[in-house]
Write a protein that holds these residues in place. Structure first.
Motif, PDB file in Angstrom:
ATOM      1  N   GLY A   1      -4.285   1.041   5.263  1.00  0.00           N
ATOM      2  CA  GLY A   1      -3.458   1.977   4.515  1.00  0.00           C
ATOM      3  C   GLY A   1      -2.021   1.517   4.409  1.00  0.00           C
ATOM      4  O   GLY A   1      -1.729   0.335   4.188  1.00  0.00           O
ATOM      5  N   ILE A   2      -1.104   2.449   4.605  1.00  0.00           N
ATOM      6  CA  ILE A   2       0.317   2.134   4.527  1.00  0.00           C
ATOM      7  C   ILE A   2       0.700   1.125   5.603  1.00  0.00           C
ATOM      8  O   ILE A   2       1.505   0.220   5.369  1.00  0.00           O
ATOM      9  CB  ILE A   2       1.149   3.424   4.649  1.00  0.00           C
ATOM     10  CG1 ILE A   2       0.991   4.272   3.380  1.00  0.00           C
ATOM     11  CG2 ILE A   2       2.626   3.110   4.890  1.00  0.00           C
ATOM     12  CD1 ILE A   2       1.614   5.657   3.474  1.00  0.00           C
ATOM     13  N   GLY A   3       0.129   1.259   6.780  1.00  0.00           N
ATOM     14  CA  GLY A   3       0.456   0.341   7.871  1.00  0.00           C
ATOM     15  C   GLY A   3       0.217  -1.110   7.519  1.00  0.00           C
ATOM     16  O   GLY A   3       1.043  -1.985   7.829  1.00  0.00           O
ATOM     17  N   LYS A   4      -0.885  -1.392   6.865  1.00  0.00           N
ATOM     18  CA  LYS A   4      -1.185  -2.777   6.474  1.00  0.00           C
ATOM     19  C   LYS A   4      -0.136  -3.304   5.510  1.00  0.00           C
ATOM     20  O   LYS A   4       0.308  -4.461   5.624  1.00  0.00           O
ATOM     21  CB  LYS A   4      -2.574  -2.839   5.840  1.00  0.00           C
ATOM     22  CG  LYS A   4      -2.967  -4.247   5.401  1.00  0.00           C
ATOM     23  CD  LYS A   4      -4.373  -4.272   4.819  1.00  0.00           C
ATOM     24  CE  LYS A   4      -4.745  -5.686   4.366  1.00  0.00           C
ATOM     25  NZ  LYS A   4      -6.115  -5.736   3.799  1.00  0.00           N
ATOM     26  N   SER A   5       0.278  -2.479   4.548  1.00  0.00           N
ATOM     27  CA  SER A   5       1.304  -2.912   3.600  1.00  0.00           C
ATOM     28  C   SER A   5       2.636  -3.124   4.297  1.00  0.00           C
ATOM     29  O   SER A   5       3.394  -4.041   3.948  1.00  0.00           O
ATOM     30  CB  SER A   5       1.453  -1.885   2.474  1.00  0.00           C
ATOM     31  OG  SER A   5       0.307  -1.887   1.646  1.00  0.00           O
ATOM     32  N   VAL A   6       2.935  -2.296   5.295  1.00  0.00           N
ATOM     33  CA  VAL A   6       4.162  -2.484   6.070  1.00  0.00           C
ATOM     34  C   VAL A   6       4.124  -3.814   6.807  1.00  0.00           C
ATOM     35  O   VAL A   6       5.108  -4.570   6.805  1.00  0.00           O
ATOM     36  CB  VAL A   6       4.360  -1.311   7.048  1.00  0.00           C
ATOM     37  CG1 VAL A   6       5.480  -1.628   8.042  1.00  0.00           C
ATOM     38  CG2 VAL A   6       4.682  -0.029   6.299  1.00  0.00           C
ATOM     39  N   VAL A   7       3.001  -4.112   7.439  1.00  0.00           N
ATOM     40  CA  VAL A   7       2.867  -5.397   8.140  1.00  0.00           C
ATOM     41  C   VAL A   7       3.099  -6.555   7.182  1.00  0.00           C
ATOM     42  O   VAL A   7       3.877  -7.487   7.458  1.00  0.00           O
ATOM     43  CB  VAL A   7       1.479  -5.517   8.801  1.00  0.00           C
ATOM     44  CG1 VAL A   7       1.234  -6.943   9.288  1.00  0.00           C
ATOM     45  CG2 VAL A   7       1.354  -4.532   9.957  1.00  0.00           C
ATOM     46  N   THR A   8       2.433  -6.530   6.034  1.00  0.00           N
ATOM     47  CA  THR A   8       2.546  -7.623   5.060  1.00  0.00           C
ATOM     48  C   THR A   8       3.978  -7.785   4.580  1.00  0.00           C
ATOM     49  O   THR A   8       4.490  -8.916   4.475  1.00  0.00           O
ATOM     50  CB  THR A   8       1.620  -7.349   3.859  1.00  0.00           C
ATOM     51  OG1 THR A   8       0.276  -7.233   4.324  1.00  0.00           O
ATOM     52  CG2 THR A   8       1.700  -8.474   2.856  1.00  0.00           C
ATOM     53  N   LYS A   9       4.645  -6.668   4.308  1.00  0.00           N
ATOM     54  CA  LYS A   9       6.031  -6.726   3.831  1.00  0.00           C
ATOM     55  C   LYS A   9       6.959  -7.278   4.899  1.00  0.00           C
ATOM     56  O   LYS A   9       7.830  -8.127   4.615  1.00  0.00           O
ATOM     57  CB  LYS A   9       6.481  -5.334   3.393  1.00  0.00           C
ATOM     58  CG  LYS A   9       7.941  -5.242   2.957  1.00  0.00           C
ATOM     59  CD  LYS A   9       8.241  -6.111   1.739  1.00  0.00           C
ATOM     60  CE  LYS A   9       9.676  -5.949   1.298  1.00  0.00           C
ATOM     61  NZ  LYS A   9      10.029  -6.884   0.195  1.00  0.00           N
ATOM     62  N   LEU A  10       6.811  -6.833   6.135  1.00  0.00           N
ATOM     63  CA  LEU A  10       7.680  -7.316   7.201  1.00  0.00           C
ATOM     64  C   LEU A  10       7.455  -8.800   7.472  1.00  0.00           C
ATOM     65  O   LEU A  10       8.407  -9.541   7.738  1.00  0.00           O
ATOM     66  CB  LEU A  10       7.473  -6.492   8.474  1.00  0.00           C
ATOM     67  CG  LEU A  10       7.939  -5.034   8.404  1.00  0.00           C
ATOM     68  CD1 LEU A  10       7.662  -4.322   9.725  1.00  0.00           C
ATOM     69  CD2 LEU A  10       9.415  -4.937   8.050  1.00  0.00           C
TER      70      LEU A  10
ATOM     71  N   LEU B   1       0.095   8.217  -8.603  1.00  0.00           N
ATOM     72  CA  LEU B   1       0.185   8.138  -7.156  1.00  0.00           C
ATOM     73  C   LEU B   1       1.105   6.988  -6.759  1.00  0.00           C
ATOM     74  O   LEU B   1       1.239   6.001  -7.481  1.00  0.00           O
ATOM     75  CB  LEU B   1      -1.196   7.910  -6.537  1.00  0.00           C
ATOM     76  CG  LEU B   1      -2.249   9.003  -6.736  1.00  0.00           C
ATOM     77  CD1 LEU B   1      -3.571   8.557  -6.131  1.00  0.00           C
ATOM     78  CD2 LEU B   1      -1.794  10.328  -6.126  1.00  0.00           C
ATOM     79  N   GLY B   2       1.728   7.128  -5.612  1.00  0.00           N
ATOM     80  CA  GLY B   2       2.459   5.999  -5.058  1.00  0.00           C
ATOM     81  C   GLY B   2       1.492   4.942  -4.536  1.00  0.00           C
ATOM     82  O   GLY B   2       0.326   5.233  -4.258  1.00  0.00           O
ATOM     83  N   GLN B   3       1.995   3.737  -4.413  1.00  0.00           N
ATOM     84  CA  GLN B   3       1.208   2.649  -3.844  1.00  0.00           C
ATOM     85  C   GLN B   3       1.722   2.333  -2.440  1.00  0.00           C
ATOM     86  O   GLN B   3       2.928   2.456  -2.172  1.00  0.00           O
ATOM     87  CB  GLN B   3       1.304   1.412  -4.732  1.00  0.00           C
ATOM     88  CG  GLN B   3       0.702   1.600  -6.113  1.00  0.00           C
ATOM     89  CD  GLN B   3      -0.765   1.965  -6.054  1.00  0.00           C
ATOM     90  OE1 GLN B   3      -1.555   1.331  -5.359  1.00  0.00           O
ATOM     91  NE2 GLN B   3      -1.146   3.009  -6.795  1.00  0.00           N
ATOM     92  N   PRO B   4       0.844   1.930  -1.532  1.00  0.00           N
ATOM     93  CA  PRO B   4       1.294   1.618  -0.170  1.00  0.00           C
ATOM     94  C   PRO B   4       2.443   0.620  -0.137  1.00  0.00           C
ATOM     95  O   PRO B   4       3.338   0.723   0.718  1.00  0.00           O
ATOM     96  CB  PRO B   4       0.034   1.044   0.482  1.00  0.00           C
ATOM     97  CG  PRO B   4      -1.096   1.661  -0.273  1.00  0.00           C
ATOM     98  CD  PRO B   4      -0.621   1.794  -1.689  1.00  0.00           C
ATOM     99  N   GLU B   5       2.433  -0.330  -1.068  1.00  0.00           N
ATOM    100  CA  GLU B   5       3.501  -1.333  -1.099  1.00  0.00           C
ATOM    101  C   GLU B   5       4.869  -0.707  -1.375  1.00  0.00           C
ATOM    102  O   GLU B   5       5.897  -1.209  -0.908  1.00  0.00           O
ATOM    103  CB  GLU B   5       3.190  -2.389  -2.164  1.00  0.00           C
ATOM    104  CG  GLU B   5       1.959  -3.224  -1.907  1.00  0.00           C
ATOM    105  CD  GLU B   5       0.653  -2.520  -2.265  1.00  0.00           C
ATOM    106  OE1 GLU B   5      -0.432  -3.066  -1.934  1.00  0.00           O
ATOM    107  OE2 GLU B   5       0.705  -1.422  -2.873  1.00  0.00           O
TER     108      GLU B   5
END
Length: 245
Positions: A17-26, A213-217
């Motif tokens: 979910g959002i957590g995975k996108s946060v990891v990828t972005k960081l 809808l918003g996207q996790p990214e």
């Protein structure tokens, strides 16, 4: 211990979910990341493989966010691997909807344990461990303002997280650590799709001026801003919701 000059983040609920996108972005921003998961080791391991395939640095850590010993061990593992922790992003949470009058109290206890006690335990560890110049980022929801029916128990836990976060920001005075809450609007994640009917999801889609809808990214972009350059944003709840009233 890995010798690295990279900043280090721990992301709870980081495997989906959002957590995975946060990891990828960081990781894209140069962070070494501890990817926390509660139960799905395969998803966490797959994400670690994705990160390392593009030259990133990440490890998987596990445990119940509401268990202080498990979270202390998770922080220990990240510190051992990367030398410290600069940013903690607490995306872990569960959502089970229902009217307050009919809501099962055992389910409510589980919501409180994961969403509120979990946020408290992680925030407590973060307050003890995050290095000078770091950031702590908890998660709420825009439904604390939209007040949609059937979200009462979930919103009760998230509103409490907002209050906890705002006070922690003031308790960390003098340490150059920012503490904020991100409150997403309706975001295209399994959490949303598995908790709502198709009719509700369509209504949420139409409710924003952007009519989607918003996207996790897009949530991850806001998190990365708070984790990096947004040093003057502190003690705030940041709504990332496409203009949802």
């Amino acid at each position: 211990m890995t010798d690295t000059t990279a900043r280090v983040a721990l992301v709870t609920g980081g495997s989906g979910g959002i957590g995975k996108s946060v990891v990828t972005k960081l990781v894209d921003d140069g962070f070494a990341v501890g990817v926390h998961y509660a139960g799905n080791k395969a998803k966490a391991d797959a994400l670690i493989e994705e990160v390392t395939a593009v030259g990133g640095d990440a490890i998987a850590v596990s445990g119940d966010v509401a268990d202080e010993n498990a979270m202390a061990a998770a922080f220990d593992a990240v510190e051992s691997a990367f030398g410290g922790v600069d940013v903690v992003v607490n995306t872990a949470g569960i959502m089970v909807l229902g009217p307050i009058a009919e809501y099962d109290l055992d389910q409510f206890d589980q919501l409180v344990r994961t969403n509120l006690r979990g946020a408290f335990v992680v925030s407590q560890q973060a307050a003890r461990r995050v290095r000078t110049g770091g950031a702590i980022i908890n998660f709420s929801t825009s439904v604390t303002r939209t007040r949609l029916p059937r979200y009462g128990p979930y919103v009760a836990t998230k509103a409490a997280v907002e209050g906890l976060t705002l006070i922690l920001a003031r308790e960390l005075r003098g340490r150059d650590i920012t503490v904020n809450t991100v409150a997403p609007g309706p975001t295209a994640t399994p959490l949303l799709f598995n908790s709502n009917t198709e009719q509700t999801i369509q209504a949420l889609t139409n409710a924003t001026p952007l009519e989607r809808l918003g996207q996790p990214e897009e949530i991850a972009d806001a998190v990365a801003h708070l984790a990096g350059p947004a040093r003057w944003v502190n003690g705030q709840t940041v709504f990332v919701n496409g203009g949802l009233a």
